[in-house]
Design a protein around this motif. Structure first.
Motif, PDB file in Angstrom:
ATOM      1  N   UNK A  91       3.189   8.931  15.307  1.00  0.00           N
ATOM      2  CA  UNK A  91       1.942   9.058  16.140  1.00  0.00           C
ATOM      3  C   UNK A  91       1.173   7.916  15.934  1.00  0.00           C
ATOM      4  N   UNK A  92       1.453   7.111  14.874  1.00  0.00           N
ATOM      5  CA  UNK A  92       0.577   6.047  14.459  1.00  0.00           C
ATOM      6  C   UNK A  92       1.505   4.746  14.358  1.00  0.00           C
ATOM      7  N   UNK A  93       0.731   3.559  14.437  1.00  0.00           N
ATOM      8  CA  UNK A  93       1.328   2.102  14.229  1.00  0.00           C
ATOM      9  C   UNK A  93       0.451   1.177  13.642  1.00  0.00           C
ATOM     10  N   UNK A  94       1.163   0.478  12.859  1.00  0.00           N
ATOM     11  CA  UNK A  94       0.227  -0.423  11.934  1.00  0.00           C
ATOM     12  C   UNK A  94       0.323  -1.975  13.021  1.00  0.00           C
ATOM     13  N   UNK A  95      -0.531  -2.338  13.497  1.00  0.00           N
ATOM     14  CA  UNK A  95      -0.746  -3.444  14.180  1.00  0.00           C
ATOM     15  C   UNK A  95      -1.317  -4.753  13.631  1.00  0.00           C
ATOM     16  N   UNK A 149       0.702  -1.281  -0.171  1.00  0.00           N
ATOM     17  CA  UNK A 149      -0.070  -0.119  -0.027  1.00  0.00           C
ATOM     18  C   UNK A 149       0.945   1.357  -0.116  1.00  0.00           C
ATOM     19  N   UNK A 150       2.112   1.363   0.601  1.00  0.00           N
ATOM     20  CA  UNK A 150       2.736   2.280   0.540  1.00  0.00           C
ATOM     21  C   UNK A 150       4.189   2.242   0.075  1.00  0.00           C
ATOM     22  N   UNK A 151       4.405   1.528  -0.993  1.00  0.00           N
ATOM     23  CA  UNK A 151       5.929   1.503  -1.534  1.00  0.00           C
ATOM     24  C   UNK A 151       6.447   2.775  -1.703  1.00  0.00           C
ATOM     25  N   UNK A 152       5.963   3.938  -1.995  1.00  0.00           N
ATOM     26  CA  UNK A 152       6.382   5.070  -2.394  1.00  0.00           C
ATOM     27  C   UNK A 152       7.062   5.645  -1.035  1.00  0.00           C
ATOM     28  N   UNK A 153       6.408   5.475   0.036  1.00  0.00           N
ATOM     29  CA  UNK A 153       6.951   6.156   1.365  1.00  0.00           C
ATOM     30  C   UNK A 153       8.175   5.304   1.704  1.00  0.00           C
ATOM     31  N   UNK A 154       8.310   3.724   1.590  1.00  0.00           N
ATOM     32  CA  UNK A 154       9.231   3.014   1.785  1.00  0.00           C
ATOM     33  C   UNK A 154      10.614   3.505   1.150  1.00  0.00           C
ATOM     34  N   UNK A 155      10.605   3.630  -0.281  1.00  0.00           N
ATOM     35  CA  UNK A 155      11.501   4.123  -1.279  1.00  0.00           C
ATOM     36  C   UNK A 155      11.969   5.269  -0.731  1.00  0.00           C
ATOM     37  N   UNK A 156      11.057   6.151  -0.699  1.00  0.00           N
ATOM     38  CA  UNK A 156      11.495   7.339  -0.266  1.00  0.00           C
ATOM     39  C   UNK A 156      12.284   7.752   0.722  1.00  0.00           C
ATOM     40  N   UNK A 157      11.890   6.937   1.904  1.00  0.00           N
ATOM     41  CA  UNK A 157      12.802   7.069   3.308  1.00  0.00           C
ATOM     42  C   UNK A 157      14.045   6.358   3.086  1.00  0.00           C
ATOM     43  N   UNK A 158      14.061   5.364   2.410  1.00  0.00           N
ATOM     44  CA  UNK A 158      15.417   4.529   1.749  1.00  0.00           C
ATOM     45  C   UNK A 158      16.185   5.371   1.092  1.00  0.00           C
ATOM     46  N   UNK A 192      25.627  -3.646  14.548  1.00  0.00           N
ATOM     47  CA  UNK A 192      25.945  -3.639  13.320  1.00  0.00           C
ATOM     48  C   UNK A 192      27.092  -2.877  12.701  1.00  0.00           C
ATOM     49  N   UNK A 193      27.273  -1.649  13.685  1.00  0.00           N
ATOM     50  CA  UNK A 193      28.150  -0.723  13.051  1.00  0.00           C
ATOM     51  C   UNK A 193      29.569  -1.476  13.134  1.00  0.00           C
ATOM     52  N   UNK A 194      29.920  -2.365  13.875  1.00  0.00           N
ATOM     53  CA  UNK A 194      31.184  -3.134  13.993  1.00  0.00           C
ATOM     54  C   UNK A 194      31.417  -3.713  12.663  1.00  0.00           C
ATOM     55  N   UNK A 195      30.416  -4.067  11.947  1.00  0.00           N
ATOM     56  CA  UNK A 195      30.658  -4.651  10.623  1.00  0.00           C
ATOM     57  C   UNK A 195      30.235  -3.727   9.518  1.00  0.00           C
ATOM     58  N   UNK A 196      30.123  -2.472   9.727  1.00  0.00           N
ATOM     59  CA  UNK A 196      29.826  -1.610   8.699  1.00  0.00           C
ATOM     60  C   UNK A 196      28.386  -1.443   8.173  1.00  0.00           C
ATOM     61  N   UNK A 197      27.792  -1.951   9.081  1.00  0.00           N
ATOM     62  CA  UNK A 197      26.138  -1.969   8.460  1.00  0.00           C
ATOM     63  C   UNK A 197      25.285  -0.955   9.494  1.00  0.00           C
ATOM     64  N   UNK A 198      24.488  -0.665   9.078  1.00  0.00           N
ATOM     65  CA  UNK A 198      23.100   0.126   9.760  1.00  0.00           C
ATOM     66  C   UNK A 198      21.790  -0.667   9.134  1.00  0.00           C
ATOM     67  N   UNK A 199      20.936  -0.860  10.224  1.00  0.00           N
ATOM     68  CA  UNK A 199      19.708  -1.510   9.961  1.00  0.00           C
ATOM     69  C   UNK A 199      18.560  -1.026  10.261  1.00  0.00           C
ATOM     70  N   UNK A 200      17.748  -0.630   9.497  1.00  0.00           N
ATOM     71  CA  UNK A 200      16.460  -0.076   9.899  1.00  0.00           C
ATOM     72  C   UNK A 200      15.022  -0.956   9.329  1.00  0.00           C
ATOM     73  N   UNK A 201      14.139  -0.773  10.142  1.00  0.00           N
ATOM     74  CA  UNK A 201      12.897  -1.607   9.658  1.00  0.00           C
ATOM     75  C   UNK A 201      12.063  -0.644   8.950  1.00  0.00           C
ATOM     76  N   UNK A 202      11.023  -1.304   8.282  1.00  0.00           N
ATOM     77  CA  UNK A 202       9.920  -0.649   7.289  1.00  0.00           C
ATOM     78  C   UNK A 202       9.415   0.423   7.894  1.00  0.00           C
ATOM     79  N   UNK A 203       9.006   0.401   9.372  1.00  0.00           N
ATOM     80  CA  UNK A 203       8.197   1.150   9.791  1.00  0.00           C
ATOM     81  C   UNK A 203       9.146   2.627  10.123  1.00  0.00           C
ATOM     82  N   UNK A 204      10.292   2.364  10.535  1.00  0.00           N
ATOM     83  CA  UNK A 204      11.279   3.635  10.996  1.00  0.00           C
ATOM     84  C   UNK A 204      11.368   4.246   9.410  1.00  0.00           C
ATOM     85  N   UNK A 205      11.512   3.266   8.382  1.00  0.00           N
ATOM     86  CA  UNK A 205      11.985   3.874   7.138  1.00  0.00           C
ATOM     87  C   UNK A 205      10.883   4.955   6.796  1.00  0.00           C
TER      88      UNK A 205
END
Length: 428
Positions: A256-260, A150-159, A229-242
């Motif tokens: 302010x919102x959460x998908x449950x 439903x929200x691929x544009x927002x995911x790709x925009x955040x990424x 993760x930074x110890x091996x040069x990585x940073x990880x985010x989840x879909x909601x954070x993105x």
């Protein structure tokens, strides 16, 4: 002036202020944070700014805050419900510049001694790979999958914003291959926007949603015990954070919102619900038709790592991904389980620990042995408990064992500090 007259004037003034802010700033889908418009003709000239008009860092914020305190006229309005409040948040003085427009290119080398002194692990300058966690490997939970559709544009925009922030060429979104339509939806947006994002299909397996497991699956790198993760040069985010990053940058909207996901055999009409954080779980259950007769367990989170709840009168928190209810037919617990030494828990552990020994050490309170068994590296995924034919309460015991280790560490730290204080007093 009587109370009712006073309240009437306060309400009228508040309405007037709202209209003034609407005229000056336009409609905004967020709280105004007690914002007070500056007097007409007052133009702030912040002393510390980047070339693009933004600013960052303790020095810049301190200098700019002092400037505003010294130059902004005192605001006093007897007809204001918050008379005497200060102008508005200092972040509003970014003069319309968004967070991502500031490159924050500072030399942090002077902070290294402090990081070593206070044992601060920093990822600054270490990250060369940014990963978005779309694995969503726990059963029942489908909130991220629904969001991909439903929200691929927002995911790709955040990424895309994350790629700019970290200065990487591309961001990798790891998605298990049982979500092919979600992968297709995001790839379509990536192609349209020519975004610096790659969707990496992954073989469906549990617990691939753990950040350490996801890093290994995508990059082949292994995060060391006790590491980040930074110890091996990585940073990880989840879909909601993105998505929240995308909204924060483009609209200024906070989280302010959460998908449950509301699901399980005990739910009449399972579904994914987007609700405000703080919504009572009981209302979510009502929105799904309630729970079935015979429901014996309510879980906040997934069936593997979630926490059992004794009541539905709890709020949705920002980390609440699912509310699950189960009927009696799924009850598989054993009252007095006995280990049969089959070793299936060892084979199931994704961190390569030895759960059968950790269980014995925790049961007997053997803290030193728990440390040697690396119990703090246990991610409490529940894979060992799921694989156990004897239905041993392994994950629960590991949580107890971790607390024993933490208590021992706190006691040792307090003893060392007391000894140091006593020696200092003796020398004085």
């Amino acid at each position: 002036m009587k109370y009712q007259q006073r309240m009437k004037r306060l309400v009228e003034r508040k309405i007037q202020q709202t209209r003034e802010k609407l005229s000056a700033l336009g409609a905004r889908n967020e709280d105004d944070y007690g914002l007070v418009l500056p007097p007409e003709g007052f133009v702030p000239e912040l002393p510390v700014r980047d070339e693009n008009g933004s600013f960052a860092g303790a020095y810049a914020w301190g200098k700019n805050f002092r400037y505003l305190m010294e130059n902004h006229p005192v605001y006093i309005d007897p007809d204001d419900a918050l008379a005497g409040r200060w102008m508005f948040m200092l972040s509003r003085m970014r003069l319309g510049y968004k967070l991502y427009r500031s490159n924050f290119a500072f030399d942090y080398s002077d902070l290294v001694p402090l990081q070593e002194k206070y044992d601060i692990t920093s990822g600054i300058g270490k990250v060369d790979t940014v990963i978005i966690n779309g694995a969503e490997c726990e059963p029942y939970i489908t909130g991220d999958h629904r969001t991909m559709l439903e929200r691929p544009e927002e995911i790709i925009g955040g990424a895309t914003y994350l790629a700019k922030m970290f200065g990487v060429d591309k961001v990798i979104i790891g998605v298990e291959d049982n979500k092919q339509n979600g992968i297709d939806a995001m790839n379509k947006v990536i192609a349209e926007k020519k975004a610096p994002v790659v969707v990496e299909p992954l073989r469906c397996r549990y617990p691939q949603g753990g950040e350490k497991q996801l890093i290994q699956a995508i990059t082949g790198r292994q995060v060391p015990p006790g590491g980040l993760p930074a110890d091996v040069g990585c940073a990880v985010f989840n879909i909601n954070t993105t998505i929240c990053i995308f909204k924060a940058i483009t609209t200024g909207m906070p989280v302010v919102n959460k998908v449950v996901t509301v699901s399980g055999s005990g739910i009449v009409d399972p579904k994914n619900i987007e609700c405000p954080i703080g919504t009572p779980v009981s209302l979510l259950l009502d929105a799904c038709g309630g729970v079935k007769d015979g429901t014996y367990k309510l879980i906040a989170g997934g069936p593997m790592m979630g926490m059992a709840q004794y009541t539905a009168d709890i709020p949705v928190a920002k980390g609440t991904g699912a509310i699950l209810a189960f009927c009696e037919k799924e009850e598989q617990t054993v009252e007095h389980p006995q280990c049969i030494r089959c070793g299936k828990c060892v084979a199931a552990c994704p961190v390569h620990l030895e759960p059968l020994f950790m269980y014995q050490y925790a049961e007997k309170g053997m803290v030193d042995e728990l440390n040697e068994a690396h119990i703090m590296d246990c991610m409490e995924c529940g894979a060992c408990a799921y694989a156990c034919p004897a239905r041993m309460h392994l994950t629960h015991m590991f949580k107890t064992g971790k607390q024993l280790v933490k208590n021992k560490m706190a006691a040792d730290r307090a003893a060392a500090e007391a000894k140091k204080a006593a020696e200092a007093k003796k020398e004085a």
